[in-house]
Structure formats: structure tokens, C-alpha cells
Design a protein around this motif. Structure first.
Motif, PDB file in Angstrom:
ATOM      1  N   ASN A  16       0.731  -1.125   0.035  1.00 45.82           N
ATOM      2  CA  ASN A  16      -0.073   0.142   0.058  1.00 45.82           C
ATOM      3  C   ASN A  16       0.947   1.139  -0.077  1.00 45.82           C
ATOM      4  O   ASN A  16       0.539   2.191  -0.709  1.00 45.82           O
ATOM      5  CB  ASN A  16      -1.004   0.002   1.071  1.00 45.82           C
ATOM      6  CG  ASN A  16      -2.149  -1.011   1.118  1.00 45.82           C
ATOM      7  OD1 ASN A  16      -2.485  -1.418   0.012  1.00 45.82           O
ATOM      8  ND2 ASN A  16      -2.425  -1.376   2.242  1.00 45.82           N
ATOM      9  N   GLU A  17       1.942   1.172   1.011  1.00 43.91           N
ATOM     10  CA  GLU A  17       2.739   2.463   0.907  1.00 43.91           C
ATOM     11  C   GLU A  17       3.548   2.803  -0.447  1.00 43.91           C
ATOM     12  O   GLU A  17       3.724   3.725  -0.955  1.00 43.91           O
ATOM     13  CB  GLU A  17       3.820   2.441   1.985  1.00 43.91           C
ATOM     14  CG  GLU A  17       3.107   2.116   3.418  1.00 43.91           C
ATOM     15  CD  GLU A  17       2.497   3.437   3.846  1.00 43.91           C
ATOM     16  OE1 GLU A  17       2.802   4.385   3.433  1.00 43.91           O
ATOM     17  OE2 GLU A  17       1.742   3.376   4.939  1.00 43.91           O
ATOM     18  N   LEU A  18       3.930   1.630  -0.803  1.00 44.50           N
ATOM     19  CA  LEU A  18       4.650   1.695  -2.334  1.00 44.50           C
ATOM     20  C   LEU A  18       3.682   2.178  -3.582  1.00 44.50           C
ATOM     21  O   LEU A  18       3.981   2.978  -4.227  1.00 44.50           O
ATOM     22  CB  LEU A  18       5.430   0.192  -2.778  1.00 44.50           C
ATOM     23  CG  LEU A  18       6.518  -0.079  -1.642  1.00 44.50           C
ATOM     24  CD1 LEU A  18       7.052  -1.585  -2.269  1.00 44.50           C
ATOM     25  CD2 LEU A  18       7.767   0.987  -2.047  1.00 44.50           C
ATOM     26  N   GLU A  49       8.707  10.264   0.653  1.00 43.07           N
ATOM     27  CA  GLU A  49       8.327  10.058   1.879  1.00 43.07           C
ATOM     28  C   GLU A  49       7.363   8.703   2.095  1.00 43.07           C
ATOM     29  O   GLU A  49       7.913   7.779   3.201  1.00 43.07           O
ATOM     30  CB  GLU A  49       7.194  10.743   2.437  1.00 43.07           C
ATOM     31  CG  GLU A  49       8.002  11.949   3.396  1.00 43.07           C
ATOM     32  CD  GLU A  49       6.730  12.862   4.228  1.00 43.07           C
ATOM     33  OE1 GLU A  49       5.761  12.204   4.574  1.00 43.07           O
ATOM     34  OE2 GLU A  49       7.317  13.951   4.431  1.00 43.07           O
ATOM     35  N   GLU A  50       6.651   8.460   1.110  1.00 46.25           N
ATOM     36  CA  GLU A  50       5.974   7.286   1.082  1.00 46.25           C
ATOM     37  C   GLU A  50       6.798   6.150   0.917  1.00 46.25           C
ATOM     38  O   GLU A  50       6.670   4.751   1.468  1.00 46.25           O
ATOM     39  CB  GLU A  50       4.894   6.953   0.152  1.00 46.25           C
ATOM     40  CG  GLU A  50       3.761   8.119   0.202  1.00 46.25           C
ATOM     41  CD  GLU A  50       3.155   8.109   1.653  1.00 46.25           C
ATOM     42  OE1 GLU A  50       3.043   7.192   2.216  1.00 46.25           O
ATOM     43  OE2 GLU A  50       2.707   9.149   1.877  1.00 46.25           O
ATOM     44  N   ARG A  51       7.947   5.896   0.204  1.00 45.01           N
ATOM     45  CA  ARG A  51       8.837   5.018  -0.070  1.00 45.01           C
ATOM     46  C   ARG A  51       9.512   4.532   1.431  1.00 45.01           C
ATOM     47  O   ARG A  51       9.860   3.621   1.770  1.00 45.01           O
ATOM     48  CB  ARG A  51       9.981   5.225  -1.133  1.00 45.01           C
ATOM     49  CG  ARG A  51      10.587   4.047  -1.590  1.00 45.01           C
ATOM     50  CD  ARG A  51      11.743   4.511  -2.556  1.00 45.01           C
ATOM     51  NE  ARG A  51      12.644   4.941  -1.735  1.00 45.01           N
ATOM     52  CZ  ARG A  51      13.785   3.958  -1.238  1.00 45.01           C
ATOM     53  NH1 ARG A  51      13.593   2.768  -1.495  1.00 45.01           N
ATOM     54  NH2 ARG A  51      14.544   4.530  -0.354  1.00 45.01           N
ATOM     55  N   ILE A  52       9.756   5.651   2.084  1.00 44.87           N
ATOM     56  CA  ILE A  52      10.361   5.639   3.382  1.00 44.87           C
ATOM     57  C   ILE A  52       9.539   4.965   4.256  1.00 44.87           C
ATOM     58  O   ILE A  52       9.973   3.993   5.000  1.00 44.87           O
ATOM     59  CB  ILE A  52      10.956   7.151   3.726  1.00 44.87           C
ATOM     60  CG1 ILE A  52      12.153   7.549   2.877  1.00 44.87           C
ATOM     61  CG2 ILE A  52      11.315   7.037   5.320  1.00 44.87           C
ATOM     62  CD1 ILE A  52      12.347   9.228   3.293  1.00 44.87           C
ATOM     63  N   HIS A  53       8.072   5.123   4.237  1.00 48.95           N
ATOM     64  CA  HIS A  53       7.097   4.307   4.955  1.00 48.95           C
ATOM     65  C   HIS A  53       7.281   3.132   4.689  1.00 48.95           C
ATOM     66  O   HIS A  53       7.186   2.267   5.767  1.00 48.95           O
ATOM     67  CB  HIS A  53       5.755   5.108   4.810  1.00 48.95           C
ATOM     68  CG  HIS A  53       5.505   6.445   5.198  1.00 48.95           C
ATOM     69  ND1 HIS A  53       4.387   7.145   5.137  1.00 48.95           N
ATOM     70  CD2 HIS A  53       6.333   7.433   6.065  1.00 48.95           C
ATOM     71  CE1 HIS A  53       4.462   8.316   5.400  1.00 48.95           C
ATOM     72  NE2 HIS A  53       5.623   8.566   6.047  1.00 48.95           N
ATOM     73  N   ALA A  54       7.197   2.633   3.500  1.00 46.34           N
ATOM     74  CA  ALA A  54       7.326   1.303   3.003  1.00 46.34           C
ATOM     75  C   ALA A  54       8.471   0.800   3.720  1.00 46.34           C
ATOM     76  O   ALA A  54       8.418  -0.523   4.358  1.00 46.34           O
ATOM     77  CB  ALA A  54       7.391   1.137   1.552  1.00 46.34           C
ATOM     78  N   THR A  96      -7.410   7.194   2.628  1.00 43.35           N
ATOM     79  CA  THR A  96      -7.367   5.476   2.586  1.00 43.35           C
ATOM     80  C   THR A  96      -6.190   5.159   3.350  1.00 43.35           C
ATOM     81  O   THR A  96      -6.567   4.138   4.000  1.00 43.35           O
ATOM     82  CB  THR A  96      -7.250   5.414   1.201  1.00 43.35           C
ATOM     83  OG1 THR A  96      -8.385   6.017   0.394  1.00 43.35           O
ATOM     84  CG2 THR A  96      -7.349   4.009   1.023  1.00 43.35           C
ATOM     85  N   VAL A  97      -5.049   5.749   3.324  1.00 43.15           N
ATOM     86  CA  VAL A  97      -4.071   5.010   4.134  1.00 43.15           C
ATOM     87  C   VAL A  97      -4.352   5.119   5.512  1.00 43.15           C
ATOM     88  O   VAL A  97      -3.836   4.331   6.285  1.00 43.15           O
ATOM     89  CB  VAL A  97      -2.628   5.978   3.710  1.00 43.15           C
ATOM     90  CG1 VAL A  97      -1.475   5.534   4.501  1.00 43.15           C
ATOM     91  CG2 VAL A  97      -2.291   5.615   2.398  1.00 43.15           C
ATOM     92  N   THR A  98      -4.955   6.118   5.931  1.00 44.54           N
ATOM     93  CA  THR A  98      -5.209   6.344   7.364  1.00 44.54           C
ATOM     94  C   THR A  98      -6.115   5.002   7.808  1.00 44.54           C
ATOM     95  O   THR A  98      -5.929   4.492   8.884  1.00 44.54           O
ATOM     96  CB  THR A  98      -5.955   7.405   7.842  1.00 44.54           C
ATOM     97  OG1 THR A  98      -5.164   8.555   7.548  1.00 44.54           O
ATOM     98  CG2 THR A  98      -6.547   7.715   9.173  1.00 44.54           C
ATOM     99  N   GLU A 126       1.604   9.913  12.056  1.00 43.21           N
ATOM    100  CA  GLU A 126       2.029  10.401  10.647  1.00 43.21           C
ATOM    101  C   GLU A 126       0.870  10.753   9.902  1.00 43.21           C
ATOM    102  O   GLU A 126       1.003  11.807   9.411  1.00 43.21           O
ATOM    103  CB  GLU A 126       2.858   9.431  10.135  1.00 43.21           C
ATOM    104  CG  GLU A 126       3.395   9.723   8.784  1.00 43.21           C
ATOM    105  CD  GLU A 126       4.506  10.936   8.737  1.00 43.21           C
ATOM    106  OE1 GLU A 126       4.921  11.639   9.688  1.00 43.21           O
ATOM    107  OE2 GLU A 126       4.661  11.246   7.328  1.00 43.21           O
ATOM    108  N   GLN A 127      -0.200  10.012  10.089  1.00 45.44           N
ATOM    109  CA  GLN A 127      -1.190  10.082   9.308  1.00 45.44           C
ATOM    110  C   GLN A 127      -2.153  11.285   9.635  1.00 45.44           C
ATOM    111  O   GLN A 127      -2.624  12.045   8.874  1.00 45.44           O
ATOM    112  CB  GLN A 127      -2.038   8.811   9.025  1.00 45.44           C
ATOM    113  CG  GLN A 127      -1.767   7.571   8.318  1.00 45.44           C
ATOM    114  CD  GLN A 127      -1.326   8.308   6.993  1.00 45.44           C
ATOM    115  OE1 GLN A 127      -0.246   8.085   6.390  1.00 45.44           O
ATOM    116  NE2 GLN A 127      -2.217   8.753   6.162  1.00 45.44           N
ATOM    117  N   VAL A 128      -2.073  11.689  10.755  1.00 50.45           N
ATOM    118  CA  VAL A 128      -2.550  12.877  11.343  1.00 50.45           C
ATOM    119  C   VAL A 128      -2.014  13.986  10.540  1.00 50.45           C
ATOM    120  O   VAL A 128      -2.885  14.861  10.045  1.00 50.45           O
ATOM    121  CB  VAL A 128      -2.589  13.052  12.763  1.00 50.45           C
ATOM    122  CG1 VAL A 128      -3.165  14.493  13.209  1.00 50.45           C
ATOM    123  CG2 VAL A 128      -3.532  11.941  13.661  1.00 50.45           C
TER     124      VAL A 128
HETATM  125 MG    MG Z   1       2.645   6.527   4.155  1.00 53.46          MG
END
Ligand code: MG
Length: 169
Positions: A16-18, A49-54, A96-98, A126-128
Motif C-alpha cells: 500500500n505504501e509503495l 516519503e511514502e517509499r520511506i514509510h514502506a 485511505t491510508v489512514t 504520521e497520518q494525522v
Molecule cells: Mg505513508
């Protein structure tokens, strides 16, 4: 050791993050092509940033002696009506990610995966922030609407985004 169901769920979230990263990259290149260079810059950083989350979840699974199984990343949207629509979709994506993170947290709770709960707390916080930031930008775009001068100002403002410091990223 994480349960199989927990490992599967974290692997899904890595995907999902990727996908989120891929989607932001798609938004970045659309904005760039439309000469919204500041918006493109903002979206590129968001994609990073999203890649870092993954990677954070990859590292967590590895640290817990779990298995990481990478899956195909779905095709992101590639055409947009306007830069306003791009940011509308960015906000919707964060919402959606939240929901995904909340679901994962609930599962970790049921599974008594305490280390995962602690790790996921970072994502909840982070999502907030992600939703708040996206909502503020969406609000500005809707105020500006189609006024070219204001739109260019806003685009220039988005160009000022700096990469996250290593820890918060
Ligand atoms: Mg993320």
C-alpha cells in the motif's frame, strides 16, 4: 515472532505504501508536464516519503525475523483534469491510508503483537500530519480556483517544501 496473519497484513501495507509512493510520482510527473513545477516538487518529495514509510515496515518485519514478500504495485492514475484534482486525490489517498493503518493497528491489537502496536503508533501520528497538510493545501487550491496569478503563487509556495529530516520521515 509475528504471527502469519500479522506478517501478511504488514506485507500488504508495504505494498500500500509503495502504491502510494507510485501514485504520488504519477501526480508529480503530471504536474511537471503541466508546468506546475512547485506542485511537482511537492509531489516528488511526498513520493519519497511514502517509499520511506514502506522501508520502515520492511525493516520492522526483518527486525522481527519475519518474511518480506514484495508484490506487484498497481498502476496509478496517470491523467488528471486539473492541479486541484491532483491535490483532491492526494487527500483522498491519505484518508485511505489512514483507514489501512487503523485496520492494521486493530489487527495488531487482536493478535497481541505489542511491538507492532508501538511501531504502528508512529504511523498513526504520521497520518494525522499527512491528512492535515493535504487538507490545508486542498483548501488553498479551492480558494484560488482558476485565478492564474494566485495559482502560480500557490505553486511557487509548494516549491518551498523541504525534505523531511531523517527521523520524522
Ligand atoms: Mg505513508
Amino acid at each position: 515472532m509475528l504471527s502469519k496473519v500479522m506478517q501478511d497484513a504488514i506485507n500488504d501495507q508495504i505494498n500500500n505504501e509503495l502504491h502510494s509512493s507510485y501514485s504520488y510520482l504519477s501526480m508529480a510527473v503530471w504536474c511537471d508536464h503541466q508546468q506546475f513545477k512547485g506542485s511537482a516538487h511537492w509531489m516528488r518529495l511526498q513520493s519519497e516519503e511514502e517509499r520511506i514509510h514502506a522501508m520502515r515496515l520492511v525493516d520492522f518485519l526483518l527486525a522481527r525475523n519475519g518474511r518480506v514478500f514484495l508484490k506487484p504495485i498497481g498502476q496509478p492514475e496517470v491523467e488528471f483534469e486539473s492541479v486541484v484534482e491532483v491535490f483532491d486525490k492526494a487527500l483522498a489517498q491519505e484518508q485511505t491510508v489512514t483507514q489501512q493503518i487503523d485496520g492494521l493497528y486493530e489487527l495488531a491489537f487482536q493478535e497481541k503483537a505489542f511491538a507492532a502496536l508501538v511501531e504502528l503508533e508512529w504511523f498513526i501520528t504520521e497520518q494525522v500530519e499527512e491528512e492535515k497538510t493535504a487538507r490545508e493545501i486542498v483548501h488553498k487550491f479551492h480558494m484560488v480556483k482558476d485565478d492564474p496569478a494566485s495559482l502560480l503563487d500557490l505553486d511557487r509556495e509548494l516549491n518551498g517544501r523541504a525534505p523531511e529530516a531523517a527521523e520524522g520521515a
